[in-house]
Design a protein around this motif. Structure first.
Motif, PDB file in Angstrom:
ATOM      1  N   GLY A  85       0.754  -1.248   0.119  1.00  0.00           N
ATOM      2  CA  GLY A  85      -0.089   0.168   0.030  1.00  0.00           C
ATOM      3  C   GLY A  85       0.614   1.589   0.164  1.00  0.00           C
ATOM      4  O   GLY A  85      -0.006   2.112  -0.373  1.00  0.00           O
ATOM      5  N   TRP A  86       1.990   1.048  -0.217  1.00  0.00           N
ATOM      6  CA  TRP A  86       3.014   2.245  -0.440  1.00  0.00           C
ATOM      7  C   TRP A  86       3.101   2.446  -1.714  1.00  0.00           C
ATOM      8  O   TRP A  86       2.837   2.232  -2.265  1.00  0.00           O
ATOM      9  N   SER A  87       3.351   4.301  -1.983  1.00  0.00           N
ATOM     10  CA  SER A  87       3.748   4.893  -2.872  1.00  0.00           C
ATOM     11  C   SER A  87       4.632   5.436  -2.953  1.00  0.00           C
ATOM     12  O   SER A  87       5.250   6.415  -1.900  1.00  0.00           O
ATOM     13  N   ARG A  88       5.197   5.571  -4.091  1.00  0.00           N
ATOM     14  CA  ARG A  88       6.632   6.135  -4.454  1.00  0.00           C
ATOM     15  C   ARG A  88       6.313   7.769  -4.564  1.00  0.00           C
ATOM     16  O   ARG A  88       5.648   8.300  -5.836  1.00  0.00           O
ATOM     17  N   VAL A  89       7.565   8.142  -3.626  1.00  0.00           N
ATOM     18  CA  VAL A  89       7.259   9.912  -4.212  1.00  0.00           C
ATOM     19  C   VAL A  89       8.177  10.524  -4.420  1.00  0.00           C
ATOM     20  O   VAL A  89       8.930  10.724  -4.680  1.00  0.00           O
ATOM     21  N   ALA A  90       7.558  11.096  -5.675  1.00  0.00           N
ATOM     22  CA  ALA A  90       8.848  12.653  -6.663  1.00  0.00           C
ATOM     23  C   ALA A  90       9.385  13.726  -5.445  1.00  0.00           C
ATOM     24  O   ALA A  90       8.816  13.698  -4.546  1.00  0.00           O
ATOM     25  N   LEU A  91      10.704  13.433  -5.333  1.00  0.00           N
ATOM     26  CA  LEU A  91      11.633  14.223  -4.586  1.00  0.00           C
ATOM     27  C   LEU A  91      11.578  15.825  -4.734  1.00  0.00           C
ATOM     28  O   LEU A  91      11.192  15.987  -6.021  1.00  0.00           O
ATOM     29  N   PRO A  92      11.537  17.254  -4.387  1.00  0.00           N
ATOM     30  CA  PRO A  92      11.918  17.808  -4.348  1.00  0.00           C
ATOM     31  C   PRO A  92      12.815  18.265  -5.700  1.00  0.00           C
ATOM     32  O   PRO A  92      13.994  17.602  -5.344  1.00  0.00           O
ATOM     33  N   HIS A  93      13.540  19.405  -6.350  1.00  0.00           N
ATOM     34  CA  HIS A  93      14.510  19.963  -6.951  1.00  0.00           C
ATOM     35  C   HIS A  93      15.236  19.786  -5.772  1.00  0.00           C
ATOM     36  O   HIS A  93      14.283  20.779  -5.164  1.00  0.00           O
ATOM     37  N   THR A  94      16.520  19.874  -6.462  1.00  0.00           N
ATOM     38  CA  THR A  94      17.914  20.992  -5.603  1.00  0.00           C
ATOM     39  C   THR A  94      18.775  21.235  -6.216  1.00  0.00           C
ATOM     40  O   THR A  94      18.832  21.180  -7.100  1.00  0.00           O
ATOM     41  N   ARG A  95      19.819  21.658  -5.515  1.00  0.00           N
ATOM     42  CA  ARG A  95      20.885  22.788  -7.395  1.00  0.00           C
ATOM     43  C   ARG A  95      21.483  21.486  -7.118  1.00  0.00           C
ATOM     44  O   ARG A  95      22.465  21.641  -7.958  1.00  0.00           O
ATOM     45  N   GLY A  96      21.798  20.605  -6.359  1.00  0.00           N
ATOM     46  CA  GLY A  96      22.888  19.019  -6.519  1.00  0.00           C
ATOM     47  C   GLY A  96      22.648  18.719  -8.372  1.00  0.00           C
ATOM     48  O   GLY A  96      21.151  18.711  -8.449  1.00  0.00           O
ATOM     49  N   LEU A  97      24.223  18.244  -8.456  1.00  0.00           N
ATOM     50  CA  LEU A  97      23.993  17.769  -9.987  1.00  0.00           C
ATOM     51  C   LEU A  97      23.209  16.334 -10.500  1.00  0.00           C
ATOM     52  O   LEU A  97      22.785  15.666 -10.653  1.00  0.00           O
ATOM     53  N   LEU A  98      23.725  16.117  -9.021  1.00  0.00           N
ATOM     54  CA  LEU A  98      24.302  14.384  -8.435  1.00  0.00           C
ATOM     55  C   LEU A  98      22.768  13.616  -8.623  1.00  0.00           C
ATOM     56  O   LEU A  98      21.842  15.190  -7.496  1.00  0.00           O
TER      57      LEU A  98
END
Length: 306
Positions: A85-98
């Motif tokens: 019942g879990w779902s993947r969550v899109a992570l917020p944009h960060t300034r890093g390139l990696l």
């Protein structure tokens, strides 16, 4: 394994948000343990409730629960949780390139999402070896009436220090936290645990994210260290790694305030390698940026596992 399968900590319906967060973190740790056992996955609980059980205190309260998983089983755990019942969550944009080093999942009945780690930025040993080192030191704690495999005291301070002082931390905050971690290291760990901590840093090749802390406790750290080929392969999700990728990963993972000193150290020791790497840098930067974009697409549109 369902959410209701783990007993919720006692409390009234009017408990504070912080109490709910703490309670849900305990439930998440127990649930992940049960699911890991069911699917023969090795995982280690980390974070808030683990520090408390081990007699340690974190300098901040994280809004997420955390688990460290054997890299070979990272996707298996994500898929097993999705089946529960879990779902993947899109992570917020960060300034890093990696690309990010964890996958975030959430459950509609729990207030805190779960971050699933299989790589620690700056721990330059192969990620599978890093996990083996942490797993060999694991503790067993009772959470939600479940025996949960977790980091031990030494591993907990290593990971907490990495998060608060290393490449995941902002420079100003990390500087303000060094005294705190030095105090915890000296007052909370026994002399034997302190020696084990220094050995563990060496075993995982984790000098760079902990460099200011190690210097503060009197450990000689020497010149900047470079990531291994295997680490870069795992970090970027690519098969072929050249010097330009190794140098790029090293510099991009360093806190902004330490990048110039890092580049100067690398150039002084490896001038020819650096010059050749600079010539190949445009393609390398494109590949690095592509690895981040690929990771984000996987988060937004995860592969089917029906």
């Amino acid at each position: 394994m369902t959410i209701s399968a783990v007993r919720q900590p006692a409390g009234s319906s009017s408990v504070s948000d912080q109490a709910r967060l703490r309670g849900d973190k305990v439930r998440v740790a127990a649930l992940v343990e049960l699911i890991s056992r069911e699917h023969n996955i090795r995982s280690l609980a980390a974070g808030g409730p683990i520090l408390a059980q081990l007699g340690l205190i974190s300098p901040r309260v994280s809004p997420t629960a955390a688990v460290i998983v054997d890299p070979i089983h990272q996707l298996h755990l994500v898929l097993a949780l999705e089946g529960a019942g879990w779902s993947r969550v899109a992570l917020p944009h960060t300034r890093g390139l990696l690309p990010p080093v964890f996958t975030r999942v959430a459950h509609p009945r729990l207030v805190c999402p779960l971050d699933i780690y299989d790589i620690f930025p700056g721990f330059y040993a192969p990620p599978a070896e890093v996990f083996e080192r942490l797993w060999s030191r694991r503790a067993t704690l009772s959470l939600g009436r479940t025996a949960v495999s977790s980091l031990d005291r030494v591993g907990t301070i290593l990971v907490a220090g990495h998060d608060q002082l290393g490449s995941l931390a902002r420079t100003q905050r990390s500087v303000s936290n060094i005294d705190y971690f030095v105090s915890m290291f000296r007052t909370s760990l026994t002399p034997r645990e302190q020696e084990a901590f220094v050995r563990l840093v060496s075993d995982v090749q984790g000098i760079e994210p902990l460099r200011p802390f190690l210097m503060a406790i009197g450990v000689t750290v020497g010149e900047i260290t470079l990531p291994s080929v295997v680490y870069c392969q795992a970090r970027l999700g690519i098969a072929q790694v050249s010097d330009s990728f190794i140098f790029a990963v090293s510099l991009f993972e360093a806190p902004p305030g330490r990048r110039f000193a890092g580049f100067r150290s690398i150039f002084r020791r490896h001038p020819k390698r650096v010059m050749r790497a600079l010539l190949a840098s445009p393609r390398s930067f494109a590949v690095v940026a592509g690895s981040r974009a690929r990771h984000r697409r996987q988060q937004l549109d995860p592969p089917s596992h029906e």
